[in-house]
Design a protein around this motif. Sequence first.
Motif, PDB file in Angstrom:
ATOM      1  N   CYS A   1      16.565  43.948 -51.406  1.00 22.31           N
ATOM      2  CA  CYS A   1      15.584  43.036 -50.832  1.00 22.31           C
ATOM      3  C   CYS A   1      15.684  42.989 -49.312  1.00 22.31           C
ATOM      4  CB  CYS A   1      15.742  41.644 -51.415  1.00 22.31           C
ATOM      5  SG  CYS A   1      17.314  40.882 -51.040  1.00 22.31           S
ATOM      6  N   LEU A   2      14.677  42.349 -48.725  1.00 25.82           N
ATOM      7  CA  LEU A   2      14.623  42.111 -47.291  1.00 25.82           C
ATOM      8  C   LEU A   2      14.618  40.603 -47.094  1.00 25.82           C
ATOM      9  CD1 LEU A   2      14.262  43.560 -44.510  1.00 25.82           C
ATOM     10  CD2 LEU A   2      11.808  43.202 -44.796  1.00 25.82           C
ATOM     11  N   HIS A   3      15.646  40.078 -46.417  1.00 27.05           N
ATOM     12  CA  HIS A   3      15.743  38.640 -46.173  1.00 27.05           C
ATOM     13  C   HIS A   3      15.171  38.308 -44.801  1.00 27.05           C
ATOM     14  CE1 HIS A   3      18.352  38.059 -49.638  1.00 27.05           C
ATOM     15  NE2 HIS A   3      19.184  38.982 -49.184  1.00 27.05           N
ATOM     16  N   LEU A   4      14.491  37.172 -44.705  1.00 27.51           N
ATOM     17  CA  LEU A   4      14.008  36.657 -43.437  1.00 27.51           C
ATOM     18  C   LEU A   4      14.672  35.307 -43.187  1.00 27.51           C
ATOM     19  CD1 LEU A   4      11.716  38.688 -44.380  1.00 27.51           C
ATOM     20  CD2 LEU A   4      10.162  37.307 -43.006  1.00 27.51           C
ATOM     21  N   TYR A   5      15.440  35.226 -42.102  1.00 28.34           N
ATOM     22  CA  TYR A   5      16.055  33.973 -41.673  1.00 28.34           C
ATOM     23  C   TYR A   5      15.352  33.488 -40.410  1.00 28.34           C
ATOM     24  CZ  TYR A   5      20.185  34.323 -44.729  1.00 28.34           C
ATOM     25  OH  TYR A   5      21.034  34.367 -45.808  1.00 28.34           O
ATOM     26  N   ASN A   6      15.266  32.164 -40.233  1.00 21.85           N
ATOM     27  CA  ASN A   6      14.789  31.652 -38.955  1.00 21.85           C
ATOM     28  C   ASN A   6      15.966  31.548 -37.990  1.00 21.85           C
ATOM     29  OD1 ASN A   6      16.163  29.174 -39.411  1.00 21.85           O
ATOM     30  ND2 ASN A   6      14.359  28.282 -40.410  1.00 21.85           N
ATOM     31  N   TYR A   7      15.691  31.123 -36.755  1.00 23.92           N
ATOM     32  CA  TYR A   7      16.750  31.111 -35.754  1.00 23.92           C
ATOM     33  C   TYR A   7      17.635  29.874 -35.825  1.00 23.92           C
ATOM     34  CZ  TYR A   7      15.274  35.508 -33.836  1.00 23.92           C
ATOM     35  OH  TYR A   7      15.003  36.844 -33.687  1.00 23.92           O
ATOM     36  N   ASN A   8      17.366  29.011 -36.820  1.00 26.27           N
ATOM     37  CA  ASN A   8      18.339  27.981 -37.182  1.00 26.27           C
ATOM     38  C   ASN A   8      19.308  28.507 -38.233  1.00 26.27           C
ATOM     39  OD1 ASN A   8      17.295  25.923 -35.492  1.00 26.27           O
ATOM     40  ND2 ASN A   8      15.646  25.548 -36.978  1.00 26.27           N
ATOM     41  N   LEU A   9      19.179  29.814 -38.547  1.00 29.29           N
ATOM     42  CA  LEU A   9      20.043  30.529 -39.493  1.00 29.29           C
ATOM     43  C   LEU A   9      19.873  30.007 -40.920  1.00 29.29           C
ATOM     44  CD1 LEU A   9      23.255  30.864 -37.297  1.00 29.29           C
ATOM     45  CD2 LEU A   9      21.188  32.274 -37.322  1.00 29.29           C
ATOM     46  N   ILE A  10      18.647  29.590 -41.221  1.00 29.94           N
ATOM     47  CA  ILE A  10      18.281  29.130 -42.560  1.00 29.94           C
ATOM     48  C   ILE A  10      17.379  30.178 -43.200  1.00 29.94           C
ATOM     49  CG2 ILE A  10      17.041  27.361 -43.875  1.00 29.94           C
ATOM     50  CD1 ILE A  10      17.817  25.395 -41.630  1.00 29.94           C
ATOM     51  N   LEU A  11      17.656  30.510 -44.449  1.00 30.17           N
ATOM     52  CA  LEU A  11      16.866  31.508 -45.154  1.00 30.17           C
ATOM     53  C   LEU A  11      15.426  31.036 -45.319  1.00 30.17           C
ATOM     54  CD1 LEU A  11      16.847  34.232 -46.695  1.00 30.17           C
ATOM     55  CD2 LEU A  11      17.405  32.938 -48.767  1.00 30.17           C
ATOM     56  N   HIS A  12      14.475  31.834 -44.833  1.00 32.06           N
ATOM     57  CA  HIS A  12      13.054  31.507 -44.935  1.00 32.06           C
ATOM     58  C   HIS A  12      12.458  32.070 -46.223  1.00 32.06           C
ATOM     59  CE1 HIS A  12       8.886  30.904 -43.756  1.00 32.06           C
ATOM     60  NE2 HIS A  12       8.655  32.191 -43.954  1.00 32.06           N
ATOM     61  N   LYS A  13      12.685  33.344 -46.479  1.00 29.46           N
ATOM     62  CA  LYS A  13      12.216  33.960 -47.716  1.00 29.46           C
ATOM     63  C   LYS A  13      12.953  35.267 -47.945  1.00 29.46           C
ATOM     64  CE  LYS A  13       7.830  34.735 -46.721  1.00 29.46           C
ATOM     65  NZ  LYS A  13       6.442  35.268 -46.788  1.00 29.46           N
ATOM     66  N   SER A  14      12.921  35.733 -49.182  1.00 27.36           N
ATOM     67  CA  SER A  14      13.487  37.033 -49.546  1.00 27.36           C
ATOM     68  C   SER A  14      12.396  37.843 -50.227  1.00 27.36           C
ATOM     69  CB  SER A  14      14.690  36.865 -50.482  1.00 27.36           C
ATOM     70  OG  SER A  14      15.736  36.168 -49.834  1.00 27.36           O
ATOM     71  N   ILE A  15      12.149  39.042 -49.708  1.00 25.31           N
ATOM     72  CA  ILE A  15      11.159  39.944 -50.292  1.00 25.31           C
ATOM     73  C   ILE A  15      11.911  40.940 -51.157  1.00 25.31           C
ATOM     74  CG2 ILE A  15       9.223  41.480 -49.821  1.00 25.31           C
ATOM     75  CD1 ILE A  15       8.923  38.651 -48.662  1.00 25.31           C
ATOM     76  N   ILE A  16      11.781  40.789 -52.462  1.00 22.88           N
ATOM     77  CA  ILE A  16      12.542  41.618 -53.396  1.00 22.88           C
ATOM     78  C   ILE A  16      11.741  42.850 -53.752  1.00 22.88           C
ATOM     79  CG2 ILE A  16      13.614  41.701 -55.681  1.00 22.88           C
ATOM     80  CD1 ILE A  16      14.095  38.696 -55.434  1.00 22.88           C
ATOM     81  N   SER A  17      12.398  44.003 -53.705  1.00 22.13           N
ATOM     82  CA  SER A  17      11.728  45.258 -54.023  1.00 22.13           C
ATOM     83  C   SER A  17      11.312  45.281 -55.488  1.00 22.13           C
ATOM     84  CB  SER A  17      12.664  46.434 -53.737  1.00 22.13           C
ATOM     85  OG  SER A  17      12.081  47.655 -54.145  1.00 22.13           O
ATOM     86  N   ASN A  18      10.046  45.611 -55.722  1.00 23.84           N
ATOM     87  CA  ASN A  18       9.570  45.802 -57.087  1.00 23.84           C
ATOM     88  C   ASN A  18       8.387  46.760 -57.075  1.00 23.84           C
ATOM     89  OD1 ASN A  18       7.166  44.289 -56.508  1.00 23.84           O
ATOM     90  ND2 ASN A  18       8.314  42.400 -56.858  1.00 23.84           N
ATOM     91  N   ARG A  19       7.702  46.823 -58.161  1.00 23.06           N
ATOM     92  CA  ARG A  19       6.601  47.769 -58.304  1.00 23.06           C
ATOM     93  C   ARG A  19       5.484  47.516 -57.296  1.00 23.06           C
ATOM     94  NH1 ARG A  19       4.383  47.982 -64.274  1.00 23.06           N
ATOM     95  NH2 ARG A  19       6.641  48.275 -64.490  1.00 23.06           N
TER      96      ARG A  19
END
Length: 283
Positions: A191-209
């Motif tokens: 997957c590809l994780h996106l964190y904001n600059y407060n170091l909090i996870l914003h979303k995770s894009i999980i590889s799929n079809r």
Amino acid sequence: MATANTLERIFSVDYKSKIQPIVNVCNWGRGLEDLNSPQGVTIDNSTGDIYVADCDNNCVKVFDCNGQILFEFGDEEGEGKMNRPNRLAICRDRILITDHCCILNYQVNGKFTSRIGKPGKGELEFYDPLGLTFDESNGEVYICDYNNHRIQILSKALTYKTQFGRGNLRFPLDVRLTKEFIYILDRSNPCLHLYNYNLILHKSIISNRDVLQLNGFRFFYIDNSNNILITNYSDTSSGSISIFNSQFDLIHKIPIAYPTGITVDNRGRVIVVCQGYKHFLTF
């Protein structure tokens, strides 16, 4: 510094036109003009020079923008000794290189400056550091501490600042910054994780079809339009470069054998190094 016209070309790169390489540089070997298991690649934007981590030759090779070799560097002994250099990043006159359980700090002219870190799990300790990048606004460094399952952030002076990702990150491979987010390529799901600059996870894009469609991903790069270029290869696939827009829609795929490091220069050229054939290509 890039001119306005150059920046305009970067923002309007036509990736769909990139099918065949326009320059093929290097062969396998131990000589100055050869590469052996190249990994990371980056550009010195002030000169256009191309820096390649030549992993099995234990050095960094430097080429001009046309692919002509300029010089190589990497101390054979002492604190600056390279042991399978992997990723690298340039900020002004400094180049940082991830090596075996440490970070090597060199000047872009190849002069060794300092060695940062040691094996371990604490602050400024690493267990297989891989991807790294600079925050050009403040000089801070983000480092994928792969087997410690975290990102360490160092100050401009290369002292420890903080860390994040434990509990969310499994095996972070590579990291890139945009104005809004910290992007981290994680091998675990994949997957590809996106964190904001407060170091909090914003979303995770999980590889799929339907999304990302990754298979054996290695490195990635984000251009000024937030297009995402990811290199892929695995035991069952010889490889490709997958290019996604900022909404994570696939816009183009370039078949290429065993790609590793990837970047885009100020002329809008895609530069990728290939482990299987020990060379790098320009599209």
